[in-house]
Write an enzyme that holds these catalytic residues in place. Structure first.
Site, PDB file in Angstrom:
ATOM      1  N   HIS A  36      43.744  73.913  58.198  1.00  0.00           N
ATOM      2  CA  HIS A  36      44.866  74.629  58.813  1.00  0.00           C
ATOM      3  C   HIS A  36      45.943  74.851  57.762  1.00  0.00           C
ATOM      4  CE1 HIS A  36      48.287  71.821  59.128  1.00  0.00           C
ATOM      5  NE2 HIS A  36      47.404  70.863  59.314  1.00  0.00           N
ATOM      6  N   ASP A 389      55.992  72.772  58.016  1.00  0.00           N
ATOM      7  CA  ASP A 389      55.721  72.466  56.632  1.00  0.00           C
ATOM      8  C   ASP A 389      54.298  72.137  56.256  1.00  0.00           C
ATOM      9  OD1 ASP A 389      57.345  69.180  56.858  1.00  0.00           O
ATOM     10  OD2 ASP A 389      55.899  70.158  58.124  1.00  0.00           O
ATOM     11  N   THR A 390      53.543  71.377  57.024  1.00  0.00           N
ATOM     12  CA  THR A 390      52.358  70.709  56.507  1.00  0.00           C
ATOM     13  C   THR A 390      51.097  71.562  56.589  1.00  0.00           C
ATOM     14  OG1 THR A 390      53.327  68.650  57.277  1.00  0.00           O
ATOM     15  CG2 THR A 390      51.028  68.585  56.692  1.00  0.00           C
ATOM     16  N   VAL A 391      50.268  71.526  55.535  1.00  0.00           N
ATOM     17  CA  VAL A 391      48.910  72.057  55.578  1.00  0.00           C
ATOM     18  C   VAL A 391      47.961  70.874  55.626  1.00  0.00           C
ATOM     19  CG1 VAL A 391      49.591  74.110  54.299  1.00  0.00           C
ATOM     20  CG2 VAL A 391      48.608  72.170  53.065  1.00  0.00           C
TER      21      VAL A 391
END
Length: 571
Positions: A36, A389-391
């Site tokens: 993701h 923010d996060t991948v």
């Protein structure tokens, strides 16, 4: 009288000619990777670039898995691909903190639940590599029986990277044109907001507080030596960033978002494009809360926010309606990747995505953008990406081991030294290991993206993984009750465990979250995702597939939670 010898019996070990003809050889182990690229709002004009980043990451991870790499190594390879893309808020192109410095977080968790993590680390181009190196070092003994670390932050993390041969770079080489521009815009917003607050809170006879002065671009360039920020552009998509507009425009609590929850901002239509008409007709074979519609030749199945529970043993998510697919479909005459005759068609081993509350804005069967998402001029802030923010990535290797990882540059204008969820095990990434006495050998991994402080309050990834592992959801009085339908379970996790948490309700920052989770047992690999943000970019690929399947899941106008999933058969 001579007697003819009796015919030799067919070998009983299954290696005789009859067995070779009639007995099907055992299937090879199946590896899989799931990606993701952050939950939030992905603009229509940049949708294809986001999906291409997911596709490239999945391909990179699968290349390692097919070569026999471990799941943590595949997670590292996939997330490195995302960190090198300017369009993601991880690695190069990350948001700057309030002092104009890029500080990144990352975590890798292996199939035993062991982890390596780094937080608020400056000057590291690929923080996921540092996290993986910390994980590897954590199992090696130190002298005098010292305990090796599994998380390092700030300057200590940077020094560890240098000691272990990981390249460190100057701050300016991590800053893209767009992240620099965002920093100056947000700095101006912050200056105005503080000046307004000081004016409001000044009492007669009192002296106003200090007002933050915004440095000019020339001052910043001189101080940070930003003349070299655009080098090595072939890896950073720098030219594409300039041509296609601003990315990673803000998080729910960034100055530029105005405090508006992500779920309230809908995807804008490109200027001059006709409206998309979704033909919705009730399906006679579905319950009343389900419907289907056809868009550009593809049938989509949608249902209301509260799905109907599945019967015991029934897997939700099986559907003939294809709502996700490869960015560049292979020709019907193309052979499997690498010419492997044992590789079966993807349809034999995969059930397609089925998403609920999904707004179709992209023709999944075409390699070209549809009329509704052709790039056009941006006329308002709503045309820009709003990506939390996060991948993240989850991988299962050929040995059947699972691993998860996350990486992030954090929210814009954050306090220096702020640690985000991507650095925290159980918040950004979590793995529930399989029990040696479990006949099904069940294990679960989960990664999250969203409002980091709220995910820390709710221990988001650990709670989601435990829910899926135990098959429970929150019931009346906060007590756990059994739940057979994984889609109901995931929605309850977002609505009850996350949004309904007493530490999240009525807070000033929006409760935004996207979760990607994978459950593995002897019957198959089950992939699920859910989000309450406007969109969620995902990709998945197995070792039996030619190329990744990608989907941009969108929330729609009436749903609380959008979700979907697929199954990989391993027998």
């Amino acid at each position: 009288m001579m007697t003819s010898p009796e015919p030799s019996p067919i070998p009983s070990d299954g290696d005789g000619p009859v067995d070779r003809i009639w007995k099907r050889p055992p299937k090879k182990p199946v590896a899989a990777i799931f990606i993701h690229a952050g939950a939030g709002y992905h603009s229509i004009m940049n949708e294809r670039v986001h999906l291409q980043a997911c596709s490239d990451a999945a391909s990179a991870g699968m290349m390692f898995l097919r070569a026999g790499a471990t799941a943590p190594e595949a997670v590292e390879a996939a997330i490195k691909s995302l960190e090198d893309k300017e369009i993601t808020n991880a690695g190069f192109g990350s948001n700057l903190n309030i002092d104009g410095v890029v500080e990144c977080d990352a975590t890798v968790v292996d199939h035993l639940g062991r982890s390596g993590a780094c937080g608020a680390v400056p000057g590291v181009k690929n923080p996921i590599t540092l996290a993986k190196r910390i994980l590897d070092s954590s199992s090696k003994p130190l002298s005098l029986r010292r305990v090796p670390p599994n998380i390092l932050v700030g300057q200590g993390a940077k020094e560890f990277a240098e000691e272990h041969g990981i390249l460190t770079v100057r701050n300016e080489s991590l800053i893209s044109r767009n992240s620099r521009d965002r920093y100056f815009r947000w700095n101006e917003d912050l200056t105005r907001a503080e000046a307004k607050r000081n004016t409001r809170t000044t009492f007669p006879g009192s002296r106003p507080g200090p007002v933050r002065r915004t440095p000019t671009p020339e001052e910043y360039d001189k101080a940070a030596e930003l003349a070299s920020y655009g080098h090595n552009s072939q890896q950073r998509d720098h030219t594409s960033a300039i041509l296609t507009g601003t990315w990673n425009e803000g998080q729910p609590d960034s100055p530029n978002s105005g405090g508006t929850p992500l779920a309230e901002s809908g995807p804008p239509a490109a200027p001059g494009t006709p409206p998309v008409v979704h033909k919705t007709t009730p399906s006679p074979n579905k319950s009343p809360d389900r419907a289907s519609f056809t868009f550009m030749g593809t049938t989509f199945h949608a249902r209301a926010s509260k799905p109907t529970p599945a019967q015991p043993g029934e897997l939700s998510g099986k559907s003939p309606g294809l709502v996700a697919g490869p960015l560049s479909p292979a020709s019907a005459n193309d052979g499997p990747a690498g010419g492997d005759d044992d590789m079966e068609d993807a349809a034999d081993d995969f059930d397609y995505f089925e998403t609920y509350g999904f707004d179709a804005t992209h023709d999944q069967g075409s390699s070209k953008p549809s009329q509704t998402d052709r790039p056009g001029p941006q006329t308002s802030a709503k045309g820009m990406d709003l990506i939390t923010d996060t991948v993240g990535a989850i991988a299962i290797d050929l040995q059947g081991n699972i691993a998860a990882g996350s990486s992030s540059g954090g929210i814009g204008m954050k306090h220096r030294g702020r640690i985000g969820p991507a650095a925290l095990v159980g918040i950004g990434s979590a793995v529930v290991p399989e029990d040696p006495d479990d006949d099904l050998a069940t294990s679960v991994a989960a990664v999250t993206s969203g409002t980091g402080e709220h995910m820390a309050t709710t221990l988001a990834s650990a709670k989601c993984a435990e829910r899926l592992f135990q098959g429970t959801r929150r019931g009346p009085g906060g007590r756990d009750i059994q739940e057979e339908d994984e889609h109901v379970l995931l929605e309850s996790f977002i609505v009850d465990d996350f949004m309904g948490h007493c530490g999240v309700k009525n807070q000033t920052s929006a409760g935004a979250i996207g979760v990607m989770t994978v459950k593995k047992d002897r019957t198959g690999i089950y992939f699920y995702f859910a989000h309450n943000t406007d969109s969620f970019a995902l990709a998945s690929m197995s070792s039996t597939e030619r190329e990744p399947l990608c989907v941009m899941s969108r929330l729609g106008k009436t749903n609380q939670v959008a979700q979907g999933g697929r199954k990989v058969r391993v027998d």
